[in-house]
Design an enzyme around this catalytic site. Structure first.
Site, PDB file in Angstrom:
ATOM      1  N   GLY A  13       0.841   0.031   9.837  1.00  0.00           N
ATOM      2  CA  GLY A  13       1.515  -1.273   9.757  1.00  0.00           C
ATOM      3  C   GLY A  13       0.566  -2.459   9.749  1.00  0.00           C
ATOM      4  N   GLY A  18       1.023  -2.084   4.750  1.00  0.00           N
ATOM      5  CA  GLY A  18       1.910  -2.241   5.913  1.00  0.00           C
ATOM      6  C   GLY A  18       2.258  -3.704   6.169  1.00  0.00           C
ATOM      7  N   TYR A 144     -10.387  12.922  -0.579  1.00  0.00           N
ATOM      8  CA  TYR A 144      -9.166  12.099  -0.427  1.00  0.00           C
ATOM      9  C   TYR A 144      -8.056  12.642  -1.335  1.00  0.00           C
ATOM     10  CZ  TYR A 144      -6.543   7.605  -0.947  1.00  0.00           C
ATOM     11  OH  TYR A 144      -5.597   6.602  -0.998  1.00  0.00           O
ATOM     12  N   LYS A 148      -4.358  14.210  -0.301  1.00  0.00           N
ATOM     13  CA  LYS A 148      -3.102  13.548  -0.707  1.00  0.00           C
ATOM     14  C   LYS A 148      -2.207  14.501  -1.512  1.00  0.00           C
ATOM     15  CE  LYS A 148      -3.561   9.163   0.729  1.00  0.00           C
ATOM     16  NZ  LYS A 148      -2.544   8.387   1.447  1.00  0.00           N
ATOM     17  N   THR A 172      -0.817   2.683  -8.022  1.00  0.00           N
ATOM     18  CA  THR A 172      -2.130   2.447  -8.627  1.00  0.00           C
ATOM     19  C   THR A 172      -2.966   1.650  -7.618  1.00  0.00           C
ATOM     20  OG1 THR A 172      -1.322   0.408  -9.576  1.00  0.00           O
ATOM     21  CG2 THR A 172      -1.164   2.386 -10.946  1.00  0.00           C
ATOM     22  N   ASN A 173      -4.059   1.079  -8.070  1.00  0.00           N
ATOM     23  CA  ASN A 173      -4.941   0.265  -7.224  1.00  0.00           C
ATOM     24  C   ASN A 173      -4.153  -0.950  -6.685  1.00  0.00           C
ATOM     25  OD1 ASN A 173      -7.274  -1.253  -6.342  1.00  0.00           O
ATOM     26  ND2 ASN A 173      -8.486  -0.026  -7.760  1.00  0.00           N
ATOM     27  N   VAL A 174      -4.153  -1.126  -5.355  1.00  0.00           N
ATOM     28  CA  VAL A 174      -3.345  -2.160  -4.707  1.00  0.00           C
ATOM     29  C   VAL A 174      -4.244  -3.317  -4.259  1.00  0.00           C
ATOM     30  CG1 VAL A 174      -1.603  -2.575  -2.898  1.00  0.00           C
ATOM     31  CG2 VAL A 174      -2.026  -0.239  -3.688  1.00  0.00           C
ATOM     32  N   ASP A 278     -19.525   3.877 -12.145  1.00  0.00           N
ATOM     33  CA  ASP A 278     -18.288   3.369 -12.746  1.00  0.00           C
ATOM     34  C   ASP A 278     -17.055   4.080 -12.189  1.00  0.00           C
ATOM     35  OD1 ASP A 278     -18.864   1.342 -14.491  1.00  0.00           O
ATOM     36  OD2 ASP A 278     -19.084   2.629 -16.251  1.00  0.00           O
TER      37      ASP A 278
END
Ligand code: NAP
Ligand code: GDP
Length: 322
Positions: A13, A18, A144, A148, A172-174, A278
């Site tokens: 959170g 969160g 990772y 997941k 996706t990328n946040v 990259d």
């Protein structure tokens, strides 16, 4: 969700996503708080979710009816490359503890958080939900990614053996307010905002990693939070759901750098350090399934979301996570 009282436990959170969930619950007329809902936001201070006893004590204390499971060891490309084992073990243990206790305590629904980086490295595009297990993930973050992927395996097995309603989403990328702005162990947008700020402040060069050519889809944390809440209320499958902007909104890292320079009002030079990795070239994901189920959903335009993030960064620069 039933109109009876629900206790919705949000793990992680205090993190980027969160905090966005909390913001949407408190501020959004469509996706926000509903009658009978009690929202509980956990941080690591409430207990280390790697520890089975601490996790059980949290479930005993709050008796959640629903769980949005966000807590994870999270890092960008460079953090992952340096510690694949830690990313694998920590996340495997956290996820096992959460889902096991959710089953034991009769939680009605769990929505866990995966990531588009878990998809196979060698694949066809766009990527869709059926491809999660169809080949090895990119080598940079295999620890990772495998941890997941196991959430999806557990969700299926908990449903098969015990009828549990545990599902997952794949963002996706946040990026957004409350991100981790660490200079090394962060994702590209918060990392570059911080680097650009330091270059401006100190009159030093603004250097981005890699070639700038990789392509990414970015989702604003508050859009992701709205979609998480919608998933908790409306999505009725065990199989994962990709939460992404459309494929046409994929941008290069160079375009991201240009947008950050503009949003920060940076006036100095900037360049790429091509000796740095990259990572995966692209992981273009399809949001077809999402849009078929929630066709009216409107994503915040990238530049608007980036400006809000930069404004938040500037206002909170003394206390940001870095
Ligand atoms: P974040 O900002 O790094 O926040 C991580 C959260 O997890 C924090 O609240 C942290 O608590 C908590 N946490 C970490 N380890 C814990 C432990 N051992 N015990 C208890 N709590 C623990 O991460 P985020 O970006 O919000 O990520 C949320 C979810 O989205 C994760 O599942 C992540 O894998 C997924 N995701 C993120 C991205 C991205 O670009 N950020 C992309 C795709 C998917 P403290 O603050 O107390 O340390
Ligand atoms: P990914 O989407 O999981 O690969 O994670 P990132 O958010 O770390 O994005 C990585 C992409 O941005 C790679 O192509 C990096 O080379 C590039 N990049 C450029 N500068 C930076 C930076 O300062 N930090 C990070 N994390 N990535 C950067």
């Amino acid at each position: 969700m039933s109109p009876a009282k629900s206790v919705i436990l949000v793990t992680g959170g205090s993190g980027l996503v969160g905090k966005a969930v909390q913001w949407v619950v408190e501020n959004d007329s469509k996706y926000g708080q509903r009658e009978g809902e009690e929202w509980v936001y956990l941080t690591s201070k409430d207990g280390n979710l790697i520890d089975p006893a601490a996790t059980k004590a949290i479930f005993e204390k709050y008796r959640p009816t629903h769980v949005i499971h966000l807590a994870a060891k999270v890092g960008g490309l460079f953090g992952n490359m340096a510690a694949n084992l830690d990313y694998f073990r920590d996340n495997l243990l956290i996820n096992d503890n959460i889902l096991f206790n959710a089953k034991e305590f009769g939680v009605k629904k769990v929505v866990s958080c995966l990531s588009t980086c878990i998809f196979p490295d060698k694949t066809s595009y766009p990527i869709d939900e059926t491809m999660v297990h169809q080949g090895p993930p990119h080598d940079s973050n295999y620890g990772y990614s495998h941890s997941k992927r196991m959430v999806d395996v557990m969700n299926r097995a908990y449903n098969q053996q015990y009828g549990c309603n545990f599902t997952s989403v794949i963002p996706t990328n946040v990026f957004g307010p409350h991100d981790n702005f660490h200079l090394v162990n962060s994702h590209v947008i918060p990392g570059l905002i911080h680097k650009c700020y330091l270059a401006q402040e100190n009159g030093t060069p603004f250097i981005m990693a890699g070639t700038g050519r990789p392509l990414r889809q970015f989702i604003y944390s508050r859009d992701l939070a709205r979609l998480f809440i919608w998933t908790l209320r409306e999505y009725n499958e065990i199989t994962p759901l990709i939460l992404s902007v459309p494929e046409e909104e994929e941008v290069s890292i160079k375009q991201v750098g240009d947008s950050i320079v503009k949003a920060m009002g940076y006036t100095g030079d900037y360049r790429f350090d091509t000796s740095k990795a990259d990572g995966q070239y692209k992981k273009t994901a399809s949001n077809k399934k999402l849009m078929s189920l929630n066709p009216d959903f409107q994503f915040t335009p990238f530049d608007v979301a980036l400006n809000e993030t930069v404004d938040w960064f500037k206002e909170n620069v003394d206390t940001i996570r870095k």
